[in-house]
Design an enzyme around this catalytic site. Structure first.
Site, PDB file in Angstrom:
ATOM      1  N   CYS A  96       0.827  -1.218   0.000  1.00  0.00           N
ATOM      2  CA  CYS A  96       0.000   0.000   0.000  1.00  0.00           C
ATOM      3  C   CYS A  96       0.858   1.264   0.000  1.00  0.00           C
ATOM      4  O   CYS A  96       0.648   2.174  -0.814  1.00  0.00           O
ATOM      5  CB  CYS A  96      -0.940  -0.013   1.201  1.00  0.00           C
ATOM      6  SG  CYS A  96      -0.143  -0.547   2.735  1.00  0.00           S
ATOM      7  N   HIS A 119      -2.832   5.330   6.337  1.00  0.00           N
ATOM      8  CA  HIS A 119      -1.475   5.835   6.564  1.00  0.00           C
ATOM      9  C   HIS A 119      -1.462   7.310   6.153  1.00  0.00           C
ATOM     10  O   HIS A 119      -2.254   7.734   5.305  1.00  0.00           O
ATOM     11  CB  HIS A 119      -0.458   5.138   5.659  1.00  0.00           C
ATOM     12  CG  HIS A 119      -0.415   3.647   5.743  1.00  0.00           C
ATOM     13  ND1 HIS A 119      -0.085   2.962   6.888  1.00  0.00           N
ATOM     14  CD2 HIS A 119      -0.622   2.697   4.796  1.00  0.00           C
ATOM     15  CE1 HIS A 119      -0.086   1.653   6.643  1.00  0.00           C
ATOM     16  NE2 HIS A 119      -0.419   1.464   5.380  1.00  0.00           N
TER      17      HIS A 119
END
Ligand code: NAD
Length: 340
Positions: free
Chosen positions: A141, A222
């Protein structure tokens, strides 16, 4: 041509990739390999997904009344490619034990070492490198988000001297009740670079990327704080234009649209009816985009659970030479209702 796909591992990434495959008209999800009969098995069956399992696990499924369509061998014999979304390291074992001996092709995820595949993949940055390949690794990711961001400027003809990125990682995915931290900031790792920078360079070897990372108590997304140094001048207006024109990148404005946090970005995705509240695009914070001479600064949110999903689809198209990079990206995004 319709590519027949088998999926190994129906967790955070696997279940999303399964739904995405089912939304494509040039792919068929033949079945999913599950090893545990649980609520996720029931959800999958209710969606019309055929489940396959290991010979010694069939009775466990039958005892709970969960119908399996066959064994791992049955599935493998009827597919053109396996998408492997098992936990870190299991994909590499599957390659040696199953895919190589059976002459199968496979797509791996970012938890595997780069050596597992012929190429580490990001559609925007290096689609052509995966054309005709047998084993492709869709990068993680964080690596996907950084590769897209850097790729956006390279595709527009900018030259980048170096990238420095500071990653604030979510402690766990929402369903991971045994992971943390719950009250800490963990050096992830303390040493420099974190593995993300070198991983981006497996996709884009021409740009010098150094990253540092910590993990914090959130499950949302994130956050990346990125500094890119260009070879030559760039204006803020040019940077915004590049990002606006790039597929799978969305700008979130704090001043006008009042996006003040990552939680609000996830809430937006839920409000507009995105399946599972997924944000498969890089969520760039528009107000953070700042340029000093040849240096660009910005923040971006990365929805770890879903950002790699469209990349898995494009990886399959490249492996089977179904279409070119831009057609594949457009086709995937249109089928997944991503805003472009
Ligand atoms: P997960 O733990 O949510 O799901 C993995 C699934 O695979 C589980 O359901 C597990 O039971 C199953 N499994 C394990 N061994 C198996 C086997 N031998 N056969 C069949 N099924 C098996 O993991 P995840 O988060 O979906 O991660 C999968 C891969 O994607 C990893 O490489 C990870 O690094 C990568 N990835 C994860 C994220 C994320 O944030 N979750 C983001 C990008 C990439």
């Amino acid at each position: 041509m319709v590519i027949r796909i088998g999926l190994m591992g129906y967790g955070t990434i696997g279940k999303r990739v399964a739904d995405a495959v089912m939304a494509m008209d040039d792919m068929e999800l033949v079945g999913v390999i599950k090893q545990t009969p649980d609520y996720e098995s029931e959800v999958a069956i209710n969606k019309g997904i055929r489940l396959y399992t290991y010979d010694d696990k069939i009775s466990k499924f039958e005892k709970l009344g969960i119908k399996v369509a066959g064994t791992v061998n049955d599935l493998i014999k009827s597919v053109d490619v396996m998408i492997d979304a098992t936990p870190d390291g299991v994909g590499a074992e599957n390659k040696v034990k199953i895919y190589e001996p059976m002459g199968l092709r496979a797509v791996f995820q970012g938890g595997e070492e780069a050596e597992v595949a012929d190429v580490s993949f990001n559609a925007l940055a290096n689609y052509d490198m995966a054309i005709g390949r047998r084993f492709v690794r869709v990068v993680s990711c964080n690596t996907t988000a950084l590769s897209r961001l850097i790729g956006a400027f390279l595709v527009h003809g900018y030259r980048i001297r170096r990238v420095r990125a500071y990653l604030v990682r979510r402690g766990a995915d929402p369903r991971e009740f045994k992971k943390g931290p719950i009250n800490d900031v963990v050096f992830n790792p303390a040493t420099v670079p974190s593995h993300h920078g070198p991983d981006v360079m497996t996709v884009i070897p021409t740009v010098d990327v150094v990253t540092m990372a910590v993990a914090v108590p959130t499950t949302m997304m994130h956050l990346h704080m990125v500094n890119m140094e260009f070879d030559g001048q760039i204006t803020r207006g040019e940077a915004v234009k590049v990002l606006e024109e790039t597929p799978r990148v969305l700008l979130f404005n704090t001043a006008f649209r009042k996006f003040d946090s990552l939680a609000q970005i996830i809430e937006w995705a839920r409000d507009i009816g995105r399946l599972r509240g997924d944000v498969m695009e890089n969520a760039v914070i528009e107000d953070s985009i700042t340029v000093f001479q040849n240096e660009l600064f910005l923040m971006q949110g990365v929805h770890q659970e879903s950002i790699v999903v469209p990349e898995n689809i494009d990886a399959v198209r490249a492996m089977f030479r179904l279409t070119d990079k831009w057609s594949s990206i457009r086709k995937t995004d249109s089928a997944l209702n991503l805003v472009t």
